[in-house]
Design a protein around this motif. Structure first.
Motif, PDB file in Angstrom:
ATOM      1  N   ARG A   1     -39.924  37.033  30.036  1.00 50.17           N
ATOM      2  CA  ARG A   1     -39.863  38.071  30.949  1.00 50.17           C
ATOM      3  C   ARG A   1     -40.630  37.802  32.115  1.00 50.17           C
ATOM      4  NH1 ARG A   1     -35.570  39.938  29.548  1.00 50.17           N
ATOM      5  NH2 ARG A   1     -35.441  38.503  27.834  1.00 50.17           N
ATOM      6  N   VAL A  16     -34.708  47.463  37.892  1.00 50.14           N
ATOM      7  CA  VAL A  16     -35.508  46.966  37.059  1.00 50.14           C
ATOM      8  C   VAL A  16     -34.944  45.879  36.268  1.00 50.14           C
ATOM      9  CG1 VAL A  16     -37.304  47.616  34.912  1.00 50.14           C
ATOM     10  CG2 VAL A  16     -36.780  49.354  36.886  1.00 50.14           C
ATOM     11  N   GLU A  17     -35.604  44.668  36.250  1.00 47.22           N
ATOM     12  CA  GLU A  17     -34.798  43.612  35.918  1.00 47.22           C
ATOM     13  C   GLU A  17     -35.837  42.629  35.255  1.00 47.22           C
ATOM     14  OE1 GLU A  17     -31.255  40.627  37.102  1.00 47.22           O
ATOM     15  OE2 GLU A  17     -32.062  41.680  38.616  1.00 47.22           O
ATOM     16  N   ASN A  18     -35.448  42.128  33.940  1.00 48.36           N
ATOM     17  CA  ASN A  18     -36.089  41.119  33.306  1.00 48.36           C
ATOM     18  C   ASN A  18     -37.651  41.503  32.953  1.00 48.36           C
ATOM     19  OD1 ASN A  18     -35.724  38.505  31.945  1.00 48.36           O
ATOM     20  ND2 ASN A  18     -36.582  37.418  33.427  1.00 48.36           N
ATOM     21  N   CYS A  19     -37.792  42.630  32.523  1.00 49.60           N
ATOM     22  CA  CYS A  19     -39.105  43.250  32.255  1.00 49.60           C
ATOM     23  C   CYS A  19     -39.205  43.432  30.677  1.00 49.60           C
ATOM     24  CB  CYS A  19     -39.355  44.329  33.187  1.00 49.60           C
ATOM     25  SG  CYS A  19     -39.441  44.070  34.810  1.00 49.60           S
ATOM     26  N   GLU A  20     -40.540  43.437  30.387  1.00 49.33           N
ATOM     27  CA  GLU A  20     -40.891  43.689  29.308  1.00 49.33           C
ATOM     28  C   GLU A  20     -41.694  45.236  29.096  1.00 49.33           C
ATOM     29  OE1 GLU A  20     -43.605  42.372  25.344  1.00 49.33           O
ATOM     30  OE2 GLU A  20     -42.554  40.989  26.675  1.00 49.33           O
ATOM     31  N   ILE A  37     -31.151  49.071  35.212  1.00 55.41           N
ATOM     32  CA  ILE A  37     -32.274  48.253  34.461  1.00 55.41           C
ATOM     33  C   ILE A  37     -31.316  47.337  33.585  1.00 55.41           C
ATOM     34  CG2 ILE A  37     -33.533  48.781  32.547  1.00 55.41           C
ATOM     35  CD1 ILE A  37     -33.123  51.889  33.240  1.00 55.41           C
ATOM     36  N   ARG A  39     -31.686  43.335  31.330  1.00 53.49           N
ATOM     37  CA  ARG A  39     -32.123  42.431  30.639  1.00 53.49           C
ATOM     38  C   ARG A  39     -33.717  42.820  30.617  1.00 53.49           C
ATOM     39  NH1 ARG A  39     -29.861  38.889  34.291  1.00 53.49           N
ATOM     40  NH2 ARG A  39     -31.799  38.174  35.021  1.00 53.49           N
ATOM     41  N   CYS A  40     -34.030  43.903  30.059  1.00 55.34           N
ATOM     42  CA  CYS A  40     -35.151  44.394  29.695  1.00 55.34           C
ATOM     43  C   CYS A  40     -35.632  44.427  28.290  1.00 55.34           C
ATOM     44  CB  CYS A  40     -35.681  45.635  30.553  1.00 55.34           C
ATOM     45  SG  CYS A  40     -35.820  45.412  32.300  1.00 55.34           S
ATOM     46  N   ILE A  42     -37.458  46.650  25.741  1.00 56.66           N
ATOM     47  CA  ILE A  42     -38.157  48.035  25.950  1.00 56.66           C
ATOM     48  C   ILE A  42     -38.692  48.402  24.243  1.00 56.66           C
ATOM     49  CG2 ILE A  42     -38.137  50.590  26.294  1.00 56.66           C
ATOM     50  CD1 ILE A  42     -35.783  49.957  28.292  1.00 56.66           C
ATOM     51  N   CYS A  66     -30.186  45.044  27.435  1.00 59.09           N
ATOM     52  CA  CYS A  66     -31.494  45.440  27.056  1.00 59.09           C
ATOM     53  C   CYS A  66     -31.321  45.535  25.518  1.00 59.09           C
ATOM     54  CB  CYS A  66     -31.819  46.821  27.742  1.00 59.09           C
ATOM     55  SG  CYS A  66     -31.910  46.857  29.587  1.00 59.09           S
TER      56      CYS A  66
END
Length: 195
Positions: A1, A16-20, A37, A39-40, A42, A66
């Motif tokens: 991420r 919001v992209e590629n986040c953890e 949103i 590839r996150c 969550i 996601c």
């Protein structure tokens, strides 16, 4: 991420992209008004005061590719609370808990498309809860039966590995219509999943 974040709030067409998004106490993500949103991961967020442990998606939010796991809320939508024409596409929602809609709570006209919503828990609607009219499930996997759902066990590789076994009833059953070109791991899609 690319980012690890605590409590994200977006509005007015943000991305919001590629986040953890992990270990937040007032819900993980609050998004509205056209936010995307993508590839996150969550996970492990909680909310004791409002809706959604993992993600609150309202007013034309698109959430795609996601992984929404192990989130909790005291109220509605342990994994995701969706309202106002939100689209949940190509997501896996598992291990979440709430009073209503352990995995997904849909308030009003929303769509779950090519998504797996399984192994969640709640007092009402362990995997999903529909409040209102015009909810749509397209080529998704969950229980209990609702039009557009495959109800068989998706057969994850392991309890902490959300890839599908080759004999999963969910493999190769999604639609490519409107689906993204890549998956959660940024692999090119569509892909013949059982070969």
């Amino acid at each position: 991420r690319e980012c690890v974040s605590r409590n994200i709030a977006t509005s007015s067409s943000g991305v919001v992209e590629n986040c953890e998004i992990v270990n937040n106490r007032d819900g993980g993500l609050f998004s509205q008004y056209g936010t995307i949103i993508r590839r996150c991961l969550i996970r492990e967020n909680t909310n004791s005061y409002g809706h959604s442990g993992g993600a609150y998606c309202s007013y034309n939010v698109l959430m795609e590719n996601c992984l929404v796991i192990s989130n909790r809320t005291k109220y509605n939508g342990g994994g995701i609370y969706a309202e106002g024409a939100a689209v949940i596409r190509n997501c896996t929602i598992s291990g979440n808990a709430a009073n209503n809609g352990g995995g997904l709570y849909m308030n009003g006209s929303n769509t779950a498309h090519n998504s797996i919503i399984y192994y969640n828990s709640a007092g009402n609607g362990s995997n999903y809860y529909n409040n209102g009219f015009n909810q749509s499930y397209i080529s998704s996997c969950s229980t209990p039966f609702y039009p557009g759902l495959i109800t068989n066990d998706p057969l994850f590789v392991a309890s902490d590995d959300y890839h599908l076994q080759t004999n999963s009833p969910c493999v190769d059953t999604g639609t490519t219509n409107g689906a993204p070109d890549t998956d959660f791991e940024n692999m090119i899609r569509p892909l013949d999943g059982n070969n």
